[in-house]
Design an enzyme around this catalytic site. Structure first.
Site, PDB file in Angstrom:
ATOM      1  N   CYS A 109       0.837  -1.204   0.000  1.00 51.14           N
ATOM      2  CA  CYS A 109       0.000   0.000   0.000  1.00 51.14           C
ATOM      3  C   CYS A 109       0.873   1.256   0.000  1.00 51.14           C
ATOM      4  O   CYS A 109       1.587   1.531   0.968  1.00 51.14           O
ATOM      5  CB  CYS A 109      -0.919  -0.017   1.227  1.00 51.14           C
ATOM      6  SG  CYS A 109      -1.869   1.498   1.449  1.00 51.14           S
ATOM      7  N   CYS A 112      -0.039   3.704   2.796  1.00 53.31           N
ATOM      8  CA  CYS A 112       0.476   3.263   4.101  1.00 53.31           C
ATOM      9  C   CYS A 112       1.945   3.644   4.247  1.00 53.31           C
ATOM     10  O   CYS A 112       2.378   4.107   5.308  1.00 53.31           O
ATOM     11  CB  CYS A 112       0.313   1.752   4.245  1.00 53.31           C
ATOM     12  SG  CYS A 112      -1.388   1.156   4.110  1.00 53.31           S
TER      13      CYS A 112
END
Length: 218
Positions: A109, A112
């Site tokens: 991600c 993230c």
């Protein structure tokens, strides 16, 4: 008759060889040893650099492999990595009445990864808060039961109050986390033991339908 023989000798005799350009080299034992040393030194000079380069290449690869991945960097003792449902429940119970912030993330991600350095700074600024990291791919059934559908996703827990708040967040909206900390990290005591995730059964035998989580926008 003598003149004819002299002329014939001059015509038939080959010309003398030209003088050597360089003085002859005596093939003595000392000269052979000297040449061998020179050739040996040249071969060593040609052989060593590739070996040194190979050593540097191997060293560079080992050094790169030993560096931790971005999600493996720990910001302090109040940041906990959990790898199973049992570890997650145990961490919530051990936190007692402290505020617990759970980050659900994916190693793939991008949002993230962009948010993580700022989260680590927040961990260091709030040693009284417990931060729990949950890898989505390692704990998909549990994450689905907790309605985690987009990453990164955050849960706020505290003692007997259980789940206080949950939301998705990105680096551009990181102020949401700071605002939630200001609201929930106040001086208070909960009445009763920590209830963690409340009535959610994280060990349900039939897992929910698996759907891939989505990465939130930065």
């Amino acid at each position: 008759m003598a003149n004819a023989y002299l002329r014939l000798s001059l015509v038939a005799s080959p010309p003398p060889p030209p003088p050597p350009l360089h003085p002859p080299v005596l093939d003595s034992p000392r000269s052979r040893v000297s040449r061998q040393r020179r050739h040996g030194a040249a071969s060593v000079a040609l052989t060593f650099p590739p070996r040194r380069l190979d050593h540097l290449k191997v060293h560079a690869v080992v050094t790169e492999d030993e560096r931790p991945k971005w999600w493996e960097k720990n910001a302090g003792p109040n940041m906990i990595d959990v790898h199973s449902t049992e570890e997650f429940i145990h961490a919530l119970k051990e936190a007692g009445d402290k505020l617990v912030i759970v980050e659900f993330y994916g190693t793939w991600c991008a949002s993230c990864r962009a948010l993580y350095p700022k989260l680590c700074k927040t961990v260091q600024e709030n040693p009284d808060i417990v931060f729990i990291k949950v890898n989505f791919d390692e704990n998909k059934p549990m994450c689905k039961r907790l309605n985690v559908r987009v990453l990164p996703y955050f849960h706020f827990y505290r003692g007997a109050d259980g789940l206080l708040e949950s939301f998705s967040c990105s680096l551009a909206k990181f102020q949401k986390i700071k605002d939630a900390i200001a609201i929930h990290n106040t001086n208070r005591c909960s009445i009763g033991p920590p209830i963690g995730v409340g009535e959610v059964d994280l060990f349900e035998s039939s897992p929910p339908q698996q759907q891939p989580a989505e990465a939130g926008s930065r």
